[in-house]
Each structure stands twice: as C-alpha cells, then as structure tokens.
Design an enzyme around this catalytic site. Structure first.
Site, PDB file in Angstrom:
ATOM      1  N   LYS A 107       0.811  -1.235   0.000  1.00  0.00           N
ATOM      2  CA  LYS A 107       0.000   0.000   0.000  1.00  0.00           C
ATOM      3  C   LYS A 107       0.833   1.268   0.000  1.00  0.00           C
ATOM      4  O   LYS A 107       0.456   2.240  -0.639  1.00  0.00           O
ATOM      5  CB  LYS A 107      -0.970  -0.007   1.180  1.00  0.00           C
ATOM      6  N   ARG A 146      -7.358  -0.579  17.047  1.00  0.00           N
ATOM      7  CA  ARG A 146      -7.776  -0.236  15.698  1.00  0.00           C
ATOM      8  C   ARG A 146      -8.781  -1.321  15.317  1.00  0.00           C
ATOM      9  O   ARG A 146      -9.714  -1.555  16.067  1.00  0.00           O
ATOM     10  CB  ARG A 146      -6.578  -0.125  14.739  1.00  0.00           C
TER      11      ARG A 146
END
Ligand SMILES: *Cc1c(COP(=O)(O)O)cnc(C)c1O
Length: 358
Positions: free
Chosen positions: A38, A132
C-alpha cells in the site's frame, strides 16, 4: 537529457534482497510473508520484486492498488487489508482473501461471492489492545459460528494488528493470547485455521527474541521490506538495505544569508509564528520541492544538511556544503510517511535505478 526532478529513485534489487532475507529468516520458524504494497500505491514492479524475494501473498488496503497490480499482470494471491461493506461485490470478485471484523460485511461478501460463483476466503482480525480494527476476543466464537452458516465464505485464518493506532507492542504475551484463541476456536467450532497472521513490521523484535512462535505462521510486512527497519523502535534490521528509496530534489537557490529574518515576525504561510536562532551568516539552500509535493518531515537528510522549514513549493536548508550549487541535486532517505507521500505525489517521478535480479 537530465533526469526529472524531483524524483524518487527505487532499487528493485534491494527490495528483492530485503524480501528474500526476511522470507528466509521468518521461514526458519515456519512463518510465511504477505508483502504489503500500500505505501507504494501498489506499484507492480515493486510487488514483483517482493514476490521474487519469496513473499507468498501481496497485501494492500486499497482496491485501486490491487486493480493496478492485476492489470499490470502481477500474478499472485491478493489480500485486502481493509474491507468496506460498500465494496463487497468487487472484493468477492477480485481478491483472494480479505481481512474482516464486521458480520454485516462478511454477509455481503457471501452474497457477492454467490453471485460470482465463488467462495470468498476471509481472515478474521481480533482486537488485542491496540484498538484499531478487531473483533473482541469474547465475541469471536459467536462471530465464527454465525459465519460458518454463510454459504459462500470460508474462514482461512485469524489475525491481529498491533502497534498501529494505540502503539501497543506485539510481544510474547500478545502472541500467546492469539495462539490460544486460535486453538480455542478450532476446538469449539470444529474448524481448521490454517493462517495465523500475527502482525506487521512491529513484530520483528518479538520474533528475534522468541524461542517459539506458537501458532503464528504469517506476518504482513511493508516497512521492514521496503525501508529495512522494524517499527517498534524504528531500528534498522541487520542484513537489510535501508536506502532502497531515495528522494532527489534540485537546488534552485544557494546563497550566504543571515539566519535571522529582518522585520516584524508574523504568521508564516501555514499559520504558525516561526522562531529562529541567530547563527550568523549561513549558506542557505532552497530546493524545488514543497508541502504540496511531499511530507517534508518524512525527508531524512544526511549530516551536512539541516531542514530549516518549508512552504508549499520550497524547502529551505541550512548547509555549509558549498558544493550545493544551483542545478545540483540533494538526496534524502525517507521514513514511512515520506515514502507514502512521495509514492502518492503526482509531482514526484518514480524512477527504477537498477534491473531486477532473477
Ligand atoms: C499496513 C498494514 C500492514 C503493514 O504494516 P508495516 O508496518 O508496513 O509492516 C499490516 N497489516 C495491516 C492490517 C495493515 O493495514
């Protein structure tokens, strides 16, 4: 013709060697790797360098990046790191494995997979304290049971992600909790969980110190492969290249000037009132890159240059290095934020500086 500036120079050979070194190292204890693409915007050449180095999967958080790699002919198992309900149809049709934490999304994936005539594979992420993404461990059994009733979903593993939001360190205790959860779910739900993905580049210290890795048999690595460092203390990993990416900018002004501005000091271009130290007359160098191009705090200059500040289009350097004349080039190493910004910037040209090694 001179090379385009600013540019990021990328060594595919070094990325491949880093991927190879880590694949071998982690392979010694049965851990396979997902190469995380990414931060490079899914650059196909970089993904291929990781694959030649031995990573088993390519993982990315964005479907645009995965699409880019697939269209370029990258042929591997793709893992989606961040799954959105609204993208279920595309995900089920185009990705081999997705990471999931929400039952509504998994349901939508099952429906979409049925439409495609496929069975979609998922890894369930559990929350181990970083806060998260993750299913709470106490909810995992029920989540798995409900998922087993879906016709076109197969749970292929369990994973966790630490050191990203809460900065929680992946240590022996966390990895042991994950191993125990896996065993408990396998037992209570009567399933096999072949992939146990223990974390990211922050897991390096745990691995280096661990005598046994329990059930952990996979890690998802971006920064360690690309920048050669672990991410708990941002220390270089022995044996890895740490400069596979270099940012190069052009000197557009180089003059001796006072280090103190003259006049009344008010706000700068970004609303801060700057402060200065009087160091007398210094060589000040301006490079042709700014905050519209790049995250300036992500630039790591070498010792003879100091970044004094930046505006939209200019970075001002303090440099006693008289060789930095107009038209010459300045090199920077990058941290993760710098890599992310440089690879995403439309103003920074991507240049591969060596041929891949086969
Ligand atoms: C980005 C990401 C990774 C890779 O993190 P690195 O620190 O670059 O190794 C791993 N897992 C997930 C879920 C991610 O989003």
């Amino acid at each position: 013709m001179k090379s385009y500036i600013p540019r990021i120079e990328i060594s595919l050979a070094q990325i491949q060697q880093n991927a190879h070194f880590l694949s071998e190292l982690y392979g010694q204890k049965g851990i396979s790797l997902m190469g995380v693409s990414k931060s490079t915007l899914g650059d196909p050449a970089i993904a291929q360098a990781m694959m030649r180095g031995g990573v088993k999967y390519i993982a990315d958080s964005r479907l645009e990046n995965i699409q880019r790699m697939q269209q370029a002919g990258v042929n591997t198992q793709f893992v989606l790191l961040r799954t959105a309900l609204s993208q279920a149809e595309w995900v089920a049709g185009n990705v081999d494995i997705s990471l999931n934490t929400e039952f509504a999304t998994v349901q939508a994936l099952s429906q979409a997979a049925a439409m495609w005539g496929k069975v979609h594979h998922i890894i369930l992420m559990v929350e181990l304290g970083d806060l998260r993404e993750g299913i709470l461990p106490s909810d995992l059994g029920q989540f798995v049971q409900a998922t087993l009733r879906l016709s076109h979903i197969k749970i292929v593993g369990i994973g966790c992600n630490l050191a990203c939001f809460g900065g929680v360190k992946p240590d022996n205790q966390k990895m042991q909790i994950l191993s125990e959860l896996v065993a408990a779910i396998e037992e209570s739900c009567q399933i096999d969980l072949p992939i146990v993905s223990g974390g990211n580049s922050a897991n390096h210290e745990w691995y280096a110190a661990a005598r046994q890795v329990g059930r952990i048999n996979n890690l998802r690595l971006g920064e360690a492969i690309l920048l050669g460092c672990e991410t708990v203390n941002r220390q270089p990993i022995d044996g890895l290249h740490t400069s596979a990416f270099q940012l190069i900018a052009e000197v557009i002004e180089s003059k001796d000037k006072p280090s103190m501005p003259t006049g009344e000091i008010c706000q700068d271009a970004f609303g801060h009132v700057p402060q200065f130290v009087d160091r007398g007359i210094r060589r000040r160098v301006i490079i042709g890159i700014g905050r519209q191009d790049m995250l300036i705090s992500g630039l790591k200059p070498d010792s003879d240059v100091e970044i004094l500040g930046a505006s939209s289009d200019h970075v001002v350097l303090d440099s006693q290095n008289q060789a930095l004349m107009v038209g010459s080039e300045v090199n920077f190493n990058l941290d993760y934020g710098g890599l992310l910004a440089a690879m995403t910037s439309p103003f920074i040209k991507k240049k591969f500086i060596d041929c891949p090694v086969f």
